[in-house]
Structure formats: structure tokens, C-alpha cells
Design a protein around this motif. Sequence first.
Motif, PDB file in Angstrom:
ATOM      1  N   GLN A  84       0.851  -1.039  -0.092  1.00 54.09           N
ATOM      2  CA  GLN A  84       0.109  -0.020  -0.101  1.00 54.09           C
ATOM      3  C   GLN A  84       0.938   1.389  -0.093  1.00 54.09           C
ATOM      4  N   ILE A  85       1.882   1.310   0.812  1.00 55.77           N
ATOM      5  CA  ILE A  85       2.852   2.205   0.984  1.00 55.77           C
ATOM      6  C   ILE A  85       3.381   2.556  -0.372  1.00 55.77           C
ATOM      7  N   ASP A  86       3.984   1.695  -1.281  1.00 51.11           N
ATOM      8  CA  ASP A  86       4.528   1.746  -2.549  1.00 51.11           C
ATOM      9  C   ASP A  86       3.438   2.213  -3.494  1.00 51.11           C
ATOM     10  N   GLU A  87       2.296   1.738  -3.514  1.00 47.55           N
ATOM     11  CA  GLU A  87       0.975   2.325  -4.370  1.00 47.55           C
ATOM     12  C   GLU A  87       0.686   3.703  -4.093  1.00 47.55           C
ATOM     13  N   TYR A  88       0.597   4.110  -2.662  1.00 50.12           N
ATOM     14  CA  TYR A  88       0.319   5.572  -2.522  1.00 50.12           C
ATOM     15  C   TYR A  88       1.459   6.484  -2.675  1.00 50.12           C
ATOM     16  N   LYS A  89       2.637   6.260  -2.602  1.00 53.43           N
ATOM     17  CA  LYS A  89       3.853   6.664  -3.070  1.00 53.43           C
ATOM     18  C   LYS A  89       3.889   7.061  -4.321  1.00 53.43           C
ATOM     19  N   LYS A  90       3.542   6.138  -5.259  1.00 56.32           N
ATOM     20  CA  LYS A  90       3.516   6.221  -6.699  1.00 56.32           C
ATOM     21  C   LYS A  90       2.443   7.362  -7.100  1.00 56.32           C
ATOM     22  N   ALA A  91       1.218   7.213  -6.548  1.00 58.88           N
ATOM     23  CA  ALA A  91       0.184   7.864  -6.752  1.00 58.88           C
ATOM     24  C   ALA A  91       0.425   9.225  -6.437  1.00 58.88           C
ATOM     25  N   ILE A  92       0.802   9.665  -5.241  1.00 53.88           N
ATOM     26  CA  ILE A  92       1.337  11.099  -4.913  1.00 53.88           C
ATOM     27  C   ILE A  92       2.438  11.545  -5.980  1.00 53.88           C
ATOM     28  N   ILE A  93       3.172  10.781  -6.238  1.00 59.52           N
ATOM     29  CA  ILE A  93       4.474  11.174  -7.160  1.00 59.52           C
ATOM     30  C   ILE A  93       3.832  11.641  -8.669  1.00 59.52           C
ATOM     31  N   ASP A  94       2.811  10.933  -8.919  1.00 62.92           N
ATOM     32  CA  ASP A  94       1.841  11.055 -10.178  1.00 62.92           C
ATOM     33  C   ASP A  94       1.047  12.020 -10.201  1.00 62.92           C
ATOM     34  N   GLY A  95       0.984  12.848  -9.188  1.00 67.44           N
ATOM     35  CA  GLY A  95      -0.095  13.821  -8.783  1.00 67.44           C
ATOM     36  C   GLY A  95      -1.294  13.582  -8.542  1.00 67.44           C
ATOM     37  N   LYS A  96      -1.768  12.402  -7.985  1.00 69.56           N
ATOM     38  CA  LYS A  96      -3.013  11.847  -7.428  1.00 69.56           C
ATOM     39  C   LYS A  96      -3.120  12.630  -6.050  1.00 69.56           C
ATOM     40  N   ILE A  97      -4.351  13.028  -5.578  1.00 68.19           N
ATOM     41  CA  ILE A  97      -4.680  13.409  -4.167  1.00 68.19           C
ATOM     42  C   ILE A  97      -5.320  12.572  -3.416  1.00 68.19           C
ATOM     43  N   LEU A  98      -4.619  12.086  -2.251  1.00 67.89           N
ATOM     44  CA  LEU A  98      -5.028  11.027  -1.364  1.00 67.89           C
ATOM     45  C   LEU A  98      -5.888  11.465  -0.329  1.00 67.89           C
ATOM     46  N   LEU A  99      -6.963  10.675  -0.109  1.00 69.67           N
ATOM     47  CA  LEU A  99      -8.135  11.126   0.986  1.00 69.67           C
ATOM     48  C   LEU A  99      -7.895   9.973   1.882  1.00 69.67           C
TER      49      LEU A  99
END
Length: 137
Positions: A84-99
Motif C-alpha cells: 500500500q505504501i508503494d502504491e500510494y507513494k507512486k500515486a502522490i508522485i504521479d499527482g494524485k490527491i489522496l484522501l
Amino acid sequence: MIKASQHDNEESLLRAIDKVKEEGFEDSEITVITKETLQSEKLNNSEIRVKVSSGTFSDKFAKFLIGEDTEGAALSEFKLTDEQIDEYKKAIIDGKILLFTKRDVEAHNEINNNSAHESTKEIKEASSIGEKTEFNS
């Protein structure tokens, strides 16, 4: 229990925040993690925690010295698997906004067990059936 969702833009994020609030989450139980600063006044004028992973130069430098990346630091408070950490890190780097939403069970229990809350509840119940209720101080 922690819930997480990914959003492409602030508009989608704000709709998701409205939805979790309708589900009973308080502002203090909501965290937003983003790469860049968000512009929404709704976020700035609330108790919703917004973590910007890009951070200042000194933030980045301090994290570099202790061997922690900014995305990982932003995610550290949540009990996530390595995947999950790897998935969310990648999402943040790709410009996604996490909630992230995390129910504060202690705060909800405290409110439900609060004597002032109970007194108010008793007054409402008594008034709805036409009884008078007196409380000793």
C-alpha cells in the motif's frame, strides 16, 4: 479502520470529502495528502489535515538526512502494508490527491458517554413525550 481513495483533482476530492462527512466522519478524522498545495478555501478553513509531500527545501533536506522520503513521511501515521505504501507513494508522485479517513473511536465514545450529551438526550426524549425532567446539579 482506515479508508483511502485517490483523486485526480480538487473537485473530485471535495465531492469525496462531502460524502465521508455525510457518513459521519468529522474534519479531524480526515487527512488529505497531495504533492502540491491545494487552493480550496473549504480545506483551508477546516480542521481537515492537509499534508503536502513536496514540502519546503528544509523539510526535504531534513528528511534526506534521516533517510526518509517525503511521501513515506506523509503516509507514516497510517498502518499500511508495504504494498500500500508503494502504491500510494507512486500515486502522490504521479499527482494524485489522496484522501484518508480514520475513525477516532475514542472521541466518538467520549461524546456518546459524556454526561452533558446524555442530559441533552434525556431532555429531548422527555420533551418529546411531554414529561418534565429535573436534573440535580
